[in-house]
Scaffold this motif. Structure first.
Motif, mmCIF file in Angstrom:
data_model
loop_
_atom_site.group_PDB
_atom_site.id
_atom_site.type_symbol
_atom_site.label_atom_id
_atom_site.label_comp_id
_atom_site.label_asym_id
_atom_site.label_seq_id
_atom_site.Cartn_x
_atom_site.Cartn_y
_atom_site.Cartn_z
ATOM 1 N N TYR A 1 -27.812 35.188 -42.305
ATOM 2 C CA TYR A 1 -26.528 35.535 -41.693
ATOM 3 C C TYR A 1 -26.233 37.023 -41.834
ATOM 4 C CZ TYR A 1 -24.941 30.799 -40.613
ATOM 5 O OH TYR A 1 -24.799 29.543 -40.075
ATOM 6 N N ALA A 2 -26.529 37.587 -43.010
ATOM 7 C CA ALA A 2 -26.285 39.012 -43.230
ATOM 8 C C ALA A 2 -27.124 39.858 -42.283
ATOM 9 C CB ALA A 2 -26.593 39.363 -44.686
ATOM 10 N N LYS A 3 -28.400 39.515 -42.155
ATOM 11 C CA LYS A 3 -29.317 40.295 -41.316
ATOM 12 C C LYS A 3 -28.937 40.208 -39.843
ATOM 13 C CE LYS A 3 -34.274 40.947 -40.446
ATOM 14 N NZ LYS A 3 -35.642 40.479 -40.800
ATOM 15 N N LEU A 4 -28.620 39.008 -39.378
ATOM 16 C CA LEU A 4 -28.280 38.826 -37.969
ATOM 17 C C LEU A 4 -26.979 39.553 -37.628
ATOM 18 C CD1 LEU A 4 -29.412 37.388 -35.482
ATOM 19 C CD2 LEU A 4 -28.002 35.415 -36.064
ATOM 20 N N SER A 5 -26.002 39.503 -38.522
ATOM 21 C CA SER A 5 -24.735 40.210 -38.301
ATOM 22 C C SER A 5 -24.961 41.712 -38.191
ATOM 23 C CB SER A 5 -23.757 39.921 -39.446
ATOM 24 O OG SER A 5 -23.441 38.553 -39.528
ATOM 25 N N ALA A 6 -25.830 42.250 -39.063
ATOM 26 C CA ALA A 6 -26.098 43.687 -39.067
ATOM 27 C C ALA A 6 -26.800 44.124 -37.779
ATOM 28 C CB ALA A 6 -26.943 44.058 -40.278
ATOM 29 N N ILE A 7 -27.761 43.341 -37.322
ATOM 30 C CA ILE A 7 -28.505 43.686 -36.101
ATOM 31 C C ILE A 7 -27.576 43.712 -34.886
ATOM 32 C CG2 ILE A 7 -30.267 42.890 -34.481
ATOM 33 C CD1 ILE A 7 -31.829 41.828 -36.925
ATOM 34 N N PHE A 8 -26.738 42.684 -34.766
ATOM 35 C CA PHE A 8 -25.847 42.610 -33.606
ATOM 36 C C PHE A 8 -24.826 43.750 -33.630
ATOM 37 C CE2 PHE A 8 -22.440 41.158 -30.896
ATOM 38 C CZ PHE A 8 -23.114 40.554 -29.849
ATOM 39 N N ALA A 9 -24.265 44.044 -34.810
ATOM 40 C CA ALA A 9 -23.290 45.125 -34.917
ATOM 41 C C ALA A 9 -23.937 46.472 -34.628
ATOM 42 C CB ALA A 9 -22.655 45.126 -36.307
ATOM 43 N N PHE A 10 -25.177 46.666 -35.079
ATOM 44 C CA PHE A 10 -25.914 47.906 -34.822
ATOM 45 C C PHE A 10 -25.994 48.175 -33.320
ATOM 46 C CE2 PHE A 10 -29.724 50.280 -33.843
ATOM 47 C CZ PHE A 10 -29.765 51.288 -34.811
ATOM 48 N N CYS A 11 -26.393 47.170 -32.562
ATOM 49 C CA CYS A 11 -26.535 47.329 -31.110
ATOM 50 C C CYS A 11 -25.186 47.596 -30.447
ATOM 51 C CB CYS A 11 -27.188 46.087 -30.512
ATOM 52 S SG CYS A 11 -28.874 45.779 -31.098
ATOM 53 N N THR B 1 -15.513 67.705 -29.982
ATOM 54 C CA THR B 1 -16.655 68.003 -30.858
ATOM 55 C C THR B 1 -16.784 66.956 -31.957
ATOM 56 O OG1 THR B 1 -16.453 70.382 -30.451
ATOM 57 C CG2 THR B 1 -17.630 69.698 -32.444
ATOM 58 N N ALA B 2 -15.648 66.622 -32.595
ATOM 59 C CA ALA B 2 -15.657 65.639 -33.680
ATOM 60 C C ALA B 2 -16.158 64.288 -33.192
ATOM 61 C CB ALA B 2 -14.259 65.508 -34.275
ATOM 62 N N LEU B 3 -15.709 63.865 -32.017
ATOM 63 C CA LEU B 3 -16.078 62.547 -31.505
ATOM 64 C C LEU B 3 -17.533 62.502 -31.028
ATOM 65 C CD1 LEU B 3 -12.793 61.521 -29.660
ATOM 66 C CD2 LEU B 3 -13.639 60.749 -31.883
ATOM 67 N N LYS B 4 -18.060 63.607 -30.537
ATOM 68 C CA LYS B 4 -19.483 63.653 -30.189
ATOM 69 C C LYS B 4 -20.347 63.437 -31.436
ATOM 70 C CE LYS B 4 -19.619 66.532 -26.009
ATOM 71 N NZ LYS B 4 -18.220 66.354 -25.628
ATOM 72 N N ILE B 5 -19.989 64.114 -32.512
ATOM 73 C CA ILE B 5 -20.741 63.964 -33.760
ATOM 74 C C ILE B 5 -20.608 62.546 -34.287
ATOM 75 C CG2 ILE B 5 -20.884 64.727 -36.170
ATOM 76 C CD1 ILE B 5 -19.793 67.479 -35.106
ATOM 77 N N SER B 6 -19.392 62.008 -34.225
ATOM 78 C CA SER B 6 -19.162 60.643 -34.688
ATOM 79 C C SER B 6 -20.003 59.642 -33.908
ATOM 80 C CB SER B 6 -17.679 60.288 -34.559
ATOM 81 O OG SER B 6 -17.453 58.931 -34.836
ATOM 82 N N GLY B 7 -20.113 59.855 -32.593
ATOM 83 C CA GLY B 7 -20.864 58.933 -31.754
ATOM 84 C C GLY B 7 -22.313 58.799 -32.167
ATOM 85 N N VAL B 8 -22.915 59.904 -32.625
ATOM 86 C CA VAL B 8 -24.315 59.888 -33.046
ATOM 87 C C VAL B 8 -24.527 58.977 -34.252
ATOM 88 C CG1 VAL B 8 -26.176 61.320 -33.993
ATOM 89 C CG2 VAL B 8 -24.756 62.185 -32.108
ATOM 90 N N PHE B 9 -23.536 58.913 -35.134
ATOM 91 C CA PHE B 9 -23.696 58.182 -36.392
ATOM 92 C C PHE B 9 -23.136 56.756 -36.355
ATOM 93 C CE2 PHE B 9 -23.929 62.636 -37.786
ATOM 94 C CZ PHE B 9 -25.070 62.584 -38.581
ATOM 95 N N GLN B 10 -22.659 56.301 -35.193
ATOM 96 C CA GLN B 10 -22.059 54.963 -35.123
ATOM 97 C C GLN B 10 -23.015 53.821 -35.514
ATOM 98 O OE1 GLN B 10 -18.681 54.053 -34.483
ATOM 99 N NE2 GLN B 10 -18.627 56.213 -35.038
ATOM 100 N N PRO B 11 -24.294 53.836 -35.113
ATOM 101 C CA PRO B 11 -25.190 52.744 -35.537
ATOM 102 C C PRO B 11 -25.337 52.669 -37.059
ATOM 103 C CG PRO B 11 -26.137 53.938 -33.685
ATOM 104 C CD PRO B 11 -24.961 54.734 -34.141
ATOM 105 N N PHE B 12 -25.383 53.828 -37.716
ATOM 106 C CA PHE B 12 -25.449 53.833 -39.179
ATOM 107 C C PHE B 12 -24.174 53.237 -39.780
ATOM 108 C CE2 PHE B 12 -28.314 57.310 -37.953
ATOM 109 C CZ PHE B 12 -29.432 56.987 -38.704
#
Length: 479
Positions: free
Chosen positions: A323-333, A365-376
């Motif tokens: 459950y933990a792994k599947l939740s993380a994969i879906f949220a990542f995408c 500028t702040a939101l562009k940088i934030s967008g890059v790190f959203q999957p993490f």
């Protein structure tokens, strides 16, 4: 499929599709709830921005301090959520009911304590942020109105967590929608005035927030008391040393994690304030826009905590991992998609709050940088929730301490102040911290070092959610 999980049920699924459906059943109401909670901050910031940038900064600085209060309240909620999920998974409904009421008692006590702190220390706490005099005056006024009745904040956090621990993510969602509608209406009426109601400015914004939290607390009490699993028993309101110890033992590291995070935020917020009122206003507005992306992560983190907690209570450790792994994969995408939107639409979003071109540019500028790190960020949120559901609140606390103080705060100073990268340096530092902690959690998860399965002492073990079925039966009979 019902999204309320009764005490007689232990969540099971035979394949990943069935697991994903169950995750979605729990996560979607939590996502919607987070969306409306985000709307609350968005609406507040939008209306307050019409008063002026000094008011935006006053609310932002106040909320940075209130976040320390939230840390305590959320820690109680985490402990209640996990223990209730554990005990329902172990088929110990009376244990879950008892500990839920003890968590409410604890929430009331901490709400009264933080209210007293606000009453006597509002100005000194705000001065620690190094804000300008005009911002300090507005901030102290807003802080006292919102912070003295902290009991409503505390109850909102803990009552919602209790319902989620029992698998009910729908009721907190409904409450979130109701209070956000109330808050939005009152924001407009009380800030700008309407008919016979005078214009109150920032005082109106504060009163709208307090009243909406009062209403939310009352409705959440109603939902819990009507639940067949969690309805209140008079004798369970009496302070119980064993349950309070359980809550504090599990909640203390969660509180430590949040407090370390907030303390670090106060320090680096001071660096942002040093960049000027416009830069801090842009930082605050960007944060309120970016937080929309959090709703997916927090929703699936909620599902992960509930499902992992249930499976841990039932002794199904491999299933908890799935459950933990599947939740993380879906949220990542999902958050990768949201990150793309932040990257390309940041400047456009900033234009809703101000016409100042410099501020809009900083927001973009702040939101562009934030967008890059959203999957993490997605991985960080979900795995933190999974660790907590597995009764492991200590490792996230240690990791947060390292990330916030050795990575984020240091890099904010170096990049934003020393290298003069300004607000861009602040958000790059935040992103690096998020990526660092996400990678460490993945490594721990892959190594199998994420569950806290130590047995309770003999005096308590007969009622511990990880004991044998025979002991669980004895414990159930005691209740």
């Amino acid at each position: 499929m019902k999204n309320r999980i009764e005490s007689s049920q232990v969540i099971q699924a035979d394949n990943n599709l069935a697991r994903l459906k169950l995750i979605m059943v729990l996560a979607i109401p939590a996502v919607i709830e987070n969306f409306f909670q985000t709307i609350l901050g968005f609406v507040d910031t939008y209306f307050v921005s019409k008063i002026g940038l000094a008011a935006v900064s006053a609310v932002g600085v106040t909320n940075a301090i209130l976040a320390s209060y939230f840390a305590l309240f959320m820690a109680i909620g985490v402990a209640a959520n996990v223990r209730i999920a554990n005990f329902l998974g172990a088929k110990l409904p009376e244990k879950a009911r008892h500990i839920s009421q003890q968590s409410i008692v604890l929430a009331i006590l901490f709400g009264l304590l933080t209210g007293a702190v606000t009453l006597f220390l509002a100005e000194p706490l705000l001065k620690l942020m190094g804000i300008e005099s005009d911002v300090l005056e507005l901030g102290a006024l807003y802080f006292r109105i919102v912070g003295i009745p902290s009991i409503f904040m505390s109850l909102m956090f803990v009552l919602s967590a209790i319902l989620r621990g029992a698998g009910d993510t729908r009721s907190p969602m409904i409450v979130s929608i109701i209070i956000n509608v109330i808050n939005a209406i009152l924001d407009y009426v009380l800030i700008f005035g309407f008919l016979f109601i005078p214009e109150m400015g920032i005082v109106g914004a504060a009163l709208a927030t307090v009243f909406s939290r009062l209403v939310g607390s009352m409705i959440l009490f109603y939902y819990i008391n009507r639940s067949s699993t969690l309805s209140f028993r008079k004798d369970y309101w009496k302070l119980d040393k064993e349950h309070l110890l359980e809550l504090t033992t599990l909640g203390a590291p969660a509180a430590g994690e949040r407090l370390l995070m907030r303390a670090g935020q106060i320090v680096y917020f001071g660096f942002v304030v040093a960049l000027g009122t416009n830069a801090f206003a842009a930082h605050q507005i960007a944060g309120n826009v970016e937080v929309f992306s959090y709703m997916i992560g927090y929703g699936f983190a909620t599902a992960a905590t509930i499902l992992v907690g249930q499976q841990i209570g039932a002794g199904k450790f491999d299933e908890a991992r799935r459950y933990a792994k599947l939740s993380a994969i879906f949220a990542f995408c999902s958050m990768a998609v949201l990150g793309t939107m932040l990257y390309f639409l940041g400047d456009w979003a900033g234009g809703f709050f101000t016409e100042d071109e410099e501020v809009i540019s900083n927001i973009g500028t702040a939101l562009k940088i934030s967008g890059v790190f959203q999957p993490f960020l997605a991985v960080l949120l979900i795995l933190t929730g999974a660790f907590q559901g597995a009764n492991n609140t200590k490792f996230p606390m240690y990791l947060t301490a390292v990330g916030m103080w050795a990575v984020r705060t240091v890099l904010v100073y170096v990049l934003a102040i020393q290298l003069d990268w300004g607000l861009a340096g602040v958000w790059i530092a935040i992103g690096i911290d998020i990526a660092f902690r996400a990678i460490v959690l993945v490594i721990q998860f892959q190594r199998g070092k994420w569950m806290e399965l130590e047995k309770a002492p003999e005096s308590e073990s007969r009622c511990h959610p990880q004991t044998t079925k025979e002991n669980m039966s004895v414990c159930a009979n005691n209740y």
